[in-house]
Design a protein around this motif. Structure first.
Motif, PDB file in Angstrom:
ATOM      1  N   ASN A 113      39.247  48.596  45.422  1.00 58.83           N
ATOM      2  CA  ASN A 113      39.009  47.998  46.738  1.00 58.83           C
ATOM      3  C   ASN A 113      37.531  47.834  47.047  1.00 58.83           C
ATOM      4  O   ASN A 113      37.125  46.852  47.683  1.00 58.83           O
ATOM      5  CB  ASN A 113      39.702  48.822  47.819  1.00 58.83           C
ATOM      6  CG  ASN A 113      41.196  48.572  47.877  1.00 58.83           C
ATOM      7  OD1 ASN A 113      41.646  47.527  48.336  1.00 58.83           O
ATOM      8  ND2 ASN A 113      41.970  49.517  47.373  1.00 58.83           N
ATOM      9  N   LYS A 114      36.708  48.773  46.602  1.00 53.87           N
ATOM     10  CA  LYS A 114      35.261  48.669  46.806  1.00 53.87           C
ATOM     11  C   LYS A 114      34.714  47.435  46.088  1.00 53.87           C
ATOM     12  O   LYS A 114      33.892  46.691  46.625  1.00 53.87           O
ATOM     13  CB  LYS A 114      34.567  49.933  46.296  1.00 53.87           C
ATOM     14  CG  LYS A 114      34.767  51.170  47.140  1.00 53.87           C
ATOM     15  CD  LYS A 114      33.967  51.108  48.427  1.00 53.87           C
ATOM     16  CE  LYS A 114      34.034  52.418  49.183  1.00 53.87           C
ATOM     17  NZ  LYS A 114      33.197  52.391  50.408  1.00 53.87           N
ATOM     18  N   ILE A 115      35.170  47.217  44.857  1.00 51.22           N
ATOM     19  CA  ILE A 115      34.726  46.053  44.089  1.00 51.22           C
ATOM     20  C   ILE A 115      35.228  44.763  44.734  1.00 51.22           C
ATOM     21  O   ILE A 115      34.484  43.789  44.884  1.00 51.22           O
ATOM     22  CB  ILE A 115      35.230  46.143  42.632  1.00 51.22           C
ATOM     23  CG1 ILE A 115      34.542  47.307  41.906  1.00 51.22           C
ATOM     24  CG2 ILE A 115      34.987  44.827  41.889  1.00 51.22           C
ATOM     25  CD1 ILE A 115      35.096  47.576  40.522  1.00 51.22           C
ATOM     26  N   ALA A 116      36.498  44.756  45.126  1.00 51.13           N
ATOM     27  CA  ALA A 116      37.112  43.539  45.675  1.00 51.13           C
ATOM     28  C   ALA A 116      36.443  43.093  46.966  1.00 51.13           C
ATOM     29  O   ALA A 116      36.383  41.894  47.261  1.00 51.13           O
ATOM     30  CB  ALA A 116      38.593  43.774  45.914  1.00 51.13           C
ATOM     31  N   ASP A 117      35.930  44.032  47.742  1.00 46.48           N
ATOM     32  CA  ASP A 117      35.338  43.704  49.045  1.00 46.48           C
ATOM     33  C   ASP A 117      33.929  43.116  48.940  1.00 46.48           C
ATOM     34  O   ASP A 117      33.379  42.640  49.927  1.00 46.48           O
ATOM     35  CB  ASP A 117      35.309  44.947  49.939  1.00 46.48           C
ATOM     36  CG  ASP A 117      36.701  45.333  50.423  1.00 46.48           C
ATOM     37  OD1 ASP A 117      37.605  44.472  50.401  1.00 46.48           O
ATOM     38  OD2 ASP A 117      36.891  46.502  50.815  1.00 46.48           O
ATOM     39  N   VAL A 118      33.335  43.152  47.748  1.00 42.95           N
ATOM     40  CA  VAL A 118      32.002  42.593  47.558  1.00 42.95           C
ATOM     41  C   VAL A 118      32.081  41.069  47.534  1.00 42.95           C
ATOM     42  O   VAL A 118      32.927  40.487  46.853  1.00 42.95           O
ATOM     43  CB  VAL A 118      31.364  43.104  46.250  1.00 42.95           C
ATOM     44  CG1 VAL A 118      30.030  42.408  45.996  1.00 42.95           C
ATOM     45  CG2 VAL A 118      31.177  44.614  46.304  1.00 42.95           C
ATOM     46  N   VAL A 208      47.782  37.444  37.516  1.00 43.45           N
ATOM     47  CA  VAL A 208      48.528  36.267  37.093  1.00 43.45           C
ATOM     48  C   VAL A 208      47.811  35.625  35.910  1.00 43.45           C
ATOM     49  O   VAL A 208      46.664  35.195  36.042  1.00 43.45           O
ATOM     50  CB  VAL A 208      48.650  35.242  38.243  1.00 43.45           C
ATOM     51  CG1 VAL A 208      49.617  34.142  37.858  1.00 43.45           C
ATOM     52  CG2 VAL A 208      49.074  35.908  39.542  1.00 43.45           C
ATOM     53  N   ASN A 209      48.488  35.592  34.752  1.00 45.03           N
ATOM     54  CA  ASN A 209      47.868  35.022  33.546  1.00 45.03           C
ATOM     55  C   ASN A 209      46.474  35.603  33.305  1.00 45.03           C
ATOM     56  O   ASN A 209      45.512  34.879  33.046  1.00 45.03           O
ATOM     57  CB  ASN A 209      47.810  33.496  33.639  1.00 45.03           C
ATOM     58  CG  ASN A 209      49.184  32.863  33.584  1.00 45.03           C
ATOM     59  OD1 ASN A 209      50.170  33.511  33.232  1.00 45.03           O
ATOM     60  ND2 ASN A 209      49.273  31.595  33.945  1.00 45.03           N
ATOM     61  N   ASN A 210      46.382  36.915  33.431  1.00 44.40           N
ATOM     62  CA  ASN A 210      45.145  37.672  33.200  1.00 44.40           C
ATOM     63  C   ASN A 210      44.017  37.296  34.158  1.00 44.40           C
ATOM     64  O   ASN A 210      42.835  37.469  33.855  1.00 44.40           O
ATOM     65  CB  ASN A 210      44.665  37.517  31.753  1.00 44.40           C
ATOM     66  CG  ASN A 210      43.833  38.702  31.296  1.00 44.40           C
ATOM     67  OD1 ASN A 210      44.098  39.851  31.667  1.00 44.40           O
ATOM     68  ND2 ASN A 210      42.802  38.435  30.510  1.00 44.40           N
ATOM     69  N   GLN A 211      44.385  36.778  35.317  1.00 42.18           N
ATOM     70  CA  GLN A 211      43.426  36.505  36.376  1.00 42.18           C
ATOM     71  C   GLN A 211      43.842  37.272  37.627  1.00 42.18           C
ATOM     72  O   GLN A 211      45.031  37.519  37.858  1.00 42.18           O
ATOM     73  CB  GLN A 211      43.361  35.008  36.688  1.00 42.18           C
ATOM     74  CG  GLN A 211      42.842  34.155  35.547  1.00 42.18           C
ATOM     75  CD  GLN A 211      42.727  32.694  35.946  1.00 42.18           C
ATOM     76  OE1 GLN A 211      42.129  32.345  36.973  1.00 42.18           O
ATOM     77  NE2 GLN A 211      43.298  31.819  35.144  1.00 42.18           N
ATOM     78  N   LEU A 212      42.851  37.639  38.421  1.00 43.41           N
ATOM     79  CA  LEU A 212      43.129  38.406  39.626  1.00 43.41           C
ATOM     80  C   LEU A 212      43.377  37.487  40.814  1.00 43.41           C
ATOM     81  O   LEU A 212      42.598  36.574  41.091  1.00 43.41           O
ATOM     82  CB  LEU A 212      41.952  39.336  39.950  1.00 43.41           C
ATOM     83  CG  LEU A 212      42.162  40.255  41.160  1.00 43.41           C
ATOM     84  CD1 LEU A 212      43.156  41.359  40.826  1.00 43.41           C
ATOM     85  CD2 LEU A 212      40.835  40.855  41.626  1.00 43.41           C
ATOM     86  N   PHE A 213      44.474  37.728  41.509  1.00 44.49           N
ATOM     87  CA  PHE A 213      44.765  37.036  42.761  1.00 44.49           C
ATOM     88  C   PHE A 213      44.531  38.030  43.891  1.00 44.49           C
ATOM     89  O   PHE A 213      45.078  39.131  43.895  1.00 44.49           O
ATOM     90  CB  PHE A 213      46.217  36.554  42.787  1.00 44.49           C
ATOM     91  CG  PHE A 213      46.692  36.119  44.160  1.00 44.49           C
ATOM     92  CD1 PHE A 213      46.443  34.846  44.618  1.00 44.49           C
ATOM     93  CD2 PHE A 213      47.372  37.007  44.983  1.00 44.49           C
ATOM     94  CE1 PHE A 213      46.872  34.438  45.886  1.00 44.49           C
ATOM     95  CE2 PHE A 213      47.810  36.619  46.244  1.00 44.49           C
ATOM     96  CZ  PHE A 213      47.558  35.334  46.693  1.00 44.49           C
ATOM     97  N   ASP A 214      43.700  37.639  44.869  1.00 42.27           N
ATOM     98  CA  ASP A 214      43.390  38.480  46.022  1.00 42.27           C
ATOM     99  C   ASP A 214      43.856  37.739  47.277  1.00 42.27           C
ATOM    100  O   ASP A 214      43.319  36.695  47.630  1.00 42.27           O
ATOM    101  CB  ASP A 214      41.883  38.745  46.080  1.00 42.27           C
ATOM    102  CG  ASP A 214      41.490  39.715  47.193  1.00 42.27           C
ATOM    103  OD1 ASP A 214      42.314  39.965  48.100  1.00 42.27           O
ATOM    104  OD2 ASP A 214      40.355  40.232  47.168  1.00 42.27           O
TER     105      ASP A 214
END
Length: 256
Positions: A113-118, A208-214
């Motif tokens: 979550n820390k990484i995603a919020d950047v 999804v297909n080795n990609q991140l969906f946020d």
């Protein structure tokens, strides 16, 4: 005691003080700096990682724990320095360390979550988060990977919904939520006994297909993910059941 241990370790390996790779002294400085770590020291710390360092048990354990610590305390600075200096650091080795947390006490969910919020390059963030997610930890907390023949409706969780409801953009949010749930559930019911996996979730992330969906990066908090073998599609907003049905038919190219 820890300084003595580190001193003995450095001397036993004959490490030069100006060497960056596997330099445990730099790791110690980074660990002790907390939220005061400088960009220069952070870069030096990232440059200590290398394939050869895996043979140094003491370095591997200390640097791994410190990597997670640095990310949790300084996520914005960490991502920026990493993104700006990919040619200077061994990015694959950093990913390897994130895939292999040194102990069970590291809060991997917090780190994600820390990484995603950047607010920075999505590609870098996605690779870091997927690496952490692939590690050996609580399966119930892991990001769900969507497979072939999947339709996943996504909705805001209670925190996001309450935030929207209290904001200047709250007009019609209850009606939107009700309509979306009504039509999504009609589609879910229709396909409950089919080969197409249709569901609804308020999870923030999917792979999804080795990609991140946020979910928080989408134009609307409501939408649908359609997934097949080598392709996926994201549609945001509220659709009627007939509109959703047409969307499914068009994407999968067959009547289910």
């Amino acid at each position: 005691m820890i300084l003595l241990t580190i001193s003995l370790y450095v001397n036993s390996y004959g490490q030069q003080t100006d060497s960056l790779k596997c330099n445990i002294s730099i790791v110690l400085d980074a660990s002790e700096s907390g939220d005061k770590i400088s960009e220069n020291l952070l870069l030096k710390f990232l440059e200590t990682f290398g394939l050869d360092c895996r043979n140094n048990a003491e370095f591997s354990e200390f640097s791994n724990g410190t990597l997670y610590k640095v990310i949790q305390i300084n996520p914005q600075k960490f991502i920026k320095i990493l993104n700006d200096n990919l040619s200077k650091v061994d990015f694959n080795e950093i990913l390897f360390n994130l895939e292999n947390p040194v102990n069970d006490l590291i809060d991997l969910d917090l780190t994600i979550n820390k990484i995603a919020d950047v607010k920075i390059d999505k590609s870098i963030k996605g690779k870091l988060i997927i690496a952490i997610n692939s590690g050996n930890w609580d399966e119930s907390k892991k990001i769900h990977e969507l497979k072939d023949s999947t339709v996943m409706f996504f909705i805001p969780d209670s925190t996001q919904f309450n935030s929207i409801a209290k904001s200047d953009n709250s007009e019609g949010i209850y009606e939107v939520s009700s309509d979306f749930g009504f039509y999504a559930n009609k589609i879910i019911e229709k396909y409950k006994d089919s080969s197409l996996n249709v569901n609804i979730s308020d999870d923030r992330f999917f792979i999804v297909n080795n990609q991140l969906f946020d979910r928080l990066e989408q134009k609307s908090p409501y939408g649908v993910l359609l997934v097949k073998q080598d392709k996926f599609e994201i549609e945001t907003g509220v659709f009627t059941d007939s509109g959703l049905q047409q969307m499914i038919n068009d994407f999968f190219k067959t009547e289910k």
